[in-house]
Design a protein around this motif. Structure first.
Motif, short mmCIF file in Angstrom:
data_model
loop_
_atom_site.label_atom_id
_atom_site.label_comp_id
_atom_site.label_asym_id
_atom_site.label_seq_id
_atom_site.Cartn_x
_atom_site.Cartn_y
_atom_site.Cartn_z
N GLY A 106 -26.87 21.49 0.15
CA GLY A 106 -25.52 21.13 -0.26
C GLY A 106 -24.73 20.43 0.82
N LEU A 107 -24.72 21.00 2.03
CA LEU A 107 -23.93 20.42 3.11
C LEU A 107 -24.50 19.07 3.53
CD1 LEU A 107 -21.40 21.16 4.59
CD2 LEU A 107 -22.78 22.24 6.38
N SER A 108 -25.83 18.92 3.47
CA SER A 108 -26.43 17.61 3.76
C SER A 108 -25.96 16.57 2.74
CB SER A 108 -27.96 17.71 3.72
OG SER A 108 -28.45 18.60 4.69
N ALA A 109 -25.76 17.02 1.50
CA ALA A 109 -25.34 16.09 0.44
C ALA A 109 -23.89 15.67 0.59
CB ALA A 109 -25.55 16.75 -0.92
N VAL A 110 -23.07 16.50 1.23
CA VAL A 110 -21.64 16.20 1.32
C VAL A 110 -21.38 14.87 2.00
CG1 VAL A 110 -19.50 16.91 2.47
CG2 VAL A 110 -20.81 18.57 1.16
N VAL A 111 -22.18 14.53 3.03
CA VAL A 111 -21.91 13.28 3.75
C VAL A 111 -22.17 12.06 2.88
CG1 VAL A 111 -22.34 14.26 6.03
CG2 VAL A 111 -24.23 13.26 4.75
N TYR A 112 -22.86 12.24 1.75
CA TYR A 112 -23.08 11.11 0.84
C TYR A 112 -21.82 10.75 0.07
CZ TYR A 112 -27.96 10.02 1.46
OH TYR A 112 -29.15 9.57 1.98
N THR A 113 -20.71 11.46 0.31
CA THR A 113 -19.44 11.03 -0.26
C THR A 113 -18.82 9.88 0.54
OG1 THR A 113 -18.25 12.70 1.02
CG2 THR A 113 -18.91 13.28 -1.22
N LEU A 114 -19.34 9.60 1.74
CA LEU A 114 -18.70 8.61 2.60
C LEU A 114 -19.17 7.16 2.41
CD1 LEU A 114 -18.40 10.58 5.96
CD2 LEU A 114 -16.62 10.05 4.30
N PRO A 115 -20.38 6.88 1.91
CA PRO A 115 -20.78 5.48 1.78
C PRO A 115 -19.80 4.59 1.02
CG PRO A 115 -22.71 6.84 1.56
CD PRO A 115 -21.53 7.78 1.63
N PRO A 116 -19.13 5.04 -0.06
CA PRO A 116 -18.20 4.12 -0.73
C PRO A 116 -17.07 3.66 0.19
CG PRO A 116 -18.70 5.98 -2.14
CD PRO A 116 -19.26 6.31 -0.80
N TRP A 164 -25.69 18.80 14.52
CA TRP A 164 -26.50 18.38 13.38
C TRP A 164 -25.63 17.68 12.34
CZ3 TRP A 164 -31.48 18.11 13.86
CH2 TRP A 164 -32.13 18.97 14.73
N MET A 165 -24.39 18.16 12.16
CA MET A 165 -23.49 17.52 11.21
C MET A 165 -23.13 16.11 11.68
SD MET A 165 -22.30 18.40 8.26
CE MET A 165 -21.38 17.44 7.07
N ALA A 166 -22.93 15.97 13.00
CA ALA A 166 -22.64 14.64 13.55
C ALA A 166 -23.81 13.70 13.31
CB ALA A 166 -22.32 14.75 15.04
N LEU A 167 -25.05 14.19 13.51
CA LEU A 167 -26.23 13.37 13.24
C LEU A 167 -26.30 12.99 11.77
CD1 LEU A 167 -28.92 12.10 14.12
CD2 LEU A 167 -30.00 14.32 13.75
N ALA A 168 -25.89 13.91 10.89
CA ALA A 168 -25.94 13.64 9.46
C ALA A 168 -25.07 12.44 9.08
CB ALA A 168 -25.50 14.87 8.67
N PHE A 169 -24.04 12.15 9.87
CA PHE A 169 -23.15 11.03 9.53
C PHE A 169 -23.82 9.67 9.78
CE2 PHE A 169 -19.99 14.29 9.23
CZ PHE A 169 -19.10 13.79 8.28
N VAL A 170 -25.00 9.68 10.41
CA VAL A 170 -25.78 8.44 10.50
C VAL A 170 -26.18 7.99 9.10
CG1 VAL A 170 -27.96 7.43 11.31
CG2 VAL A 170 -26.61 8.91 12.83
N MET A 171 -26.42 8.95 8.20
CA MET A 171 -26.86 8.62 6.84
C MET A 171 -25.87 7.73 6.10
SD MET A 171 -28.81 12.03 5.40
CE MET A 171 -27.48 13.19 5.72
N PRO A 172 -24.60 8.13 5.96
CA PRO A 172 -23.69 7.26 5.20
C PRO A 172 -23.43 5.92 5.88
CG PRO A 172 -22.48 9.07 6.20
CD PRO A 172 -23.94 9.39 6.35
N ALA A 173 -23.44 5.91 7.23
CA ALA A 173 -23.22 4.65 7.94
C ALA A 173 -24.36 3.68 7.64
CB ALA A 173 -23.10 4.90 9.43
N ALA A 174 -25.60 4.17 7.67
CA ALA A 174 -26.75 3.31 7.40
C ALA A 174 -26.76 2.86 5.94
CB ALA A 174 -28.05 4.05 7.74
N VAL A 175 -26.47 3.79 5.02
CA VAL A 175 -26.45 3.44 3.59
C VAL A 175 -25.41 2.36 3.32
CG1 VAL A 175 -25.87 4.31 1.30
CG2 VAL A 175 -27.38 5.64 2.78
N ALA A 176 -24.22 2.51 3.89
CA ALA A 176 -23.15 1.53 3.68
C ALA A 176 -23.54 0.17 4.22
CB ALA A 176 -21.86 2.02 4.33
#
Length: 305
Positions: A106-116, A164-176
């Motif tokens: 769940g928490l990993s999925a939360v950062v996927y709210t940021l790509p838009p 780990w949460m900070a690393l997770a924010f690489v995901m939305p940045a790369a997706v965007a």
């Protein structure tokens, strides 16, 4: 730079766009629980990512051939496959697989709210979107929600997880970045299934380099610990990215980026219902604030009138 009119058809907000948004977001949301189950079975992150991208890429390449969609191996196409594969596939998926054991589905999925929000910022920067007051307000509100999730008020299950949460924010940045790049660099005459196949295989190439660099090639046989899950993940990924690239064509990068909201809902829901994960009120509150930001980003022009 403006997007050439011959590159991608004009954006649409019709029924097809909405249906694709829900389907793609829901399918991506399935990645979180399936990955968690595979890791619980003992499958390491890099072999899992490699098998998913290579298998889906082969399926998509076969489908492109059946549909007579060419995959030219010219410099422009190879560059497109390499860059979009890195940004859209390799980086976000490898990071996801590494942070999942620590943050949960769940928490990993939360950062996927940021790509838009990030996609809109990047799209404005390269002049394929124009800002307005409603959307700017949505961007700011979305970042407030993100800060609530990772802030110092105990929103994380443990303070030790902040890194780990900070690393997770690489995901939305790369997706965007991938969303915008695929639109701007879309090769003239490029077909969605062929480009999806090349992107997937490009991502597999980057993960293979990581396997070789880290010596994790020896871990590939561990896929045998969850063979049916691996096959399921490959099939779901192939279907997802057929629809994903179609959505890119009919709706444009900012609209497409909203798949993160659907994926987050599925991820939080499965994390809570299937795995018994629990999140503090700050996580749910931050997610709610981000959703409000989403509405402003999505409908900002309408509200500003």
């Amino acid at each position: 730079m403006p997007l050439p009119s011959s590159t991608v058809p004009p954006a649409s907000r019709g029924a097809e766009s909405l249906a694709l948004l829900l389907l793609v977001g829901g399918l991506i949301g399935v990645i979180f629980p399936v990955t968690k189950v595979a890791q619980a079975a003992g499958v390491p992150p890099l072999p899992w990512a490699f098998s998913m991208m290579l298998g889906a890429g082969v399926i998509l390449a076969g489908l492109a051939r059946v549909k007579r969609q060419p995959m030219p191996l010219t410099g422009r196409y190879l560059r497109y496959f390499a860059v979009s594969g890195l940004l859209s596939m390799a980086l976000p998926n490898v990071v996801l697989f590494f942070v999942m054991p620590w943050l949960g589905a769940g928490l990993s999925a939360v950062v996927y709210t940021l790509p838009p929000i990030l996609t809109l910022l990047m799209a404005v920067a390269v002049r394929i979107e124009k800002p307005d007051r409603g959307r700017v307000a949505g961007i700011l509100l979305g970042f407030v929600g993100a800060l609530m999730i990772v802030g110092p008020r105990g929103s994380l299950p443990s303070p030790d997880l902040a890194g780990w949460m900070a690393l997770a924010f690489v995901m939305p940045a790369a997706v965007a970045a991938g969303n915008v790049y695929r639109t701007v660099a879309w090769p003239p005459g490029g077909q969605p299934v062929a480009l999806a196949a090349g992107t997937m295989l490009g991502g597999a190439g980057w993960v293979l380099l990581a396997l070789l660099a880290t010596g994790a090639v020896a871990d590939l046989p561990a896929l045998g610990l969850a063979p049916w899950l691996a096959l399921l993940q490959i099939a779901v990924t192939a279907l997802t990215y057929v629809l994903y690239f179609r959505l890119q064509v009919v709706a444009g990068p900012v609209y497409l980026s909203q798949i993160g909201y659907v994926a987050t809902s599925v991820g939080l829901g499965t994390g809570t219902l299937l795995f018994g994960e629990r999140y503090s009120p700050w996580v749910w509150g931050g997610a709610a604030v981000i959703v409000m930001g989403v509405l402003l980003v999505s409908f900002g022009r309408r509200f500003a009138r």
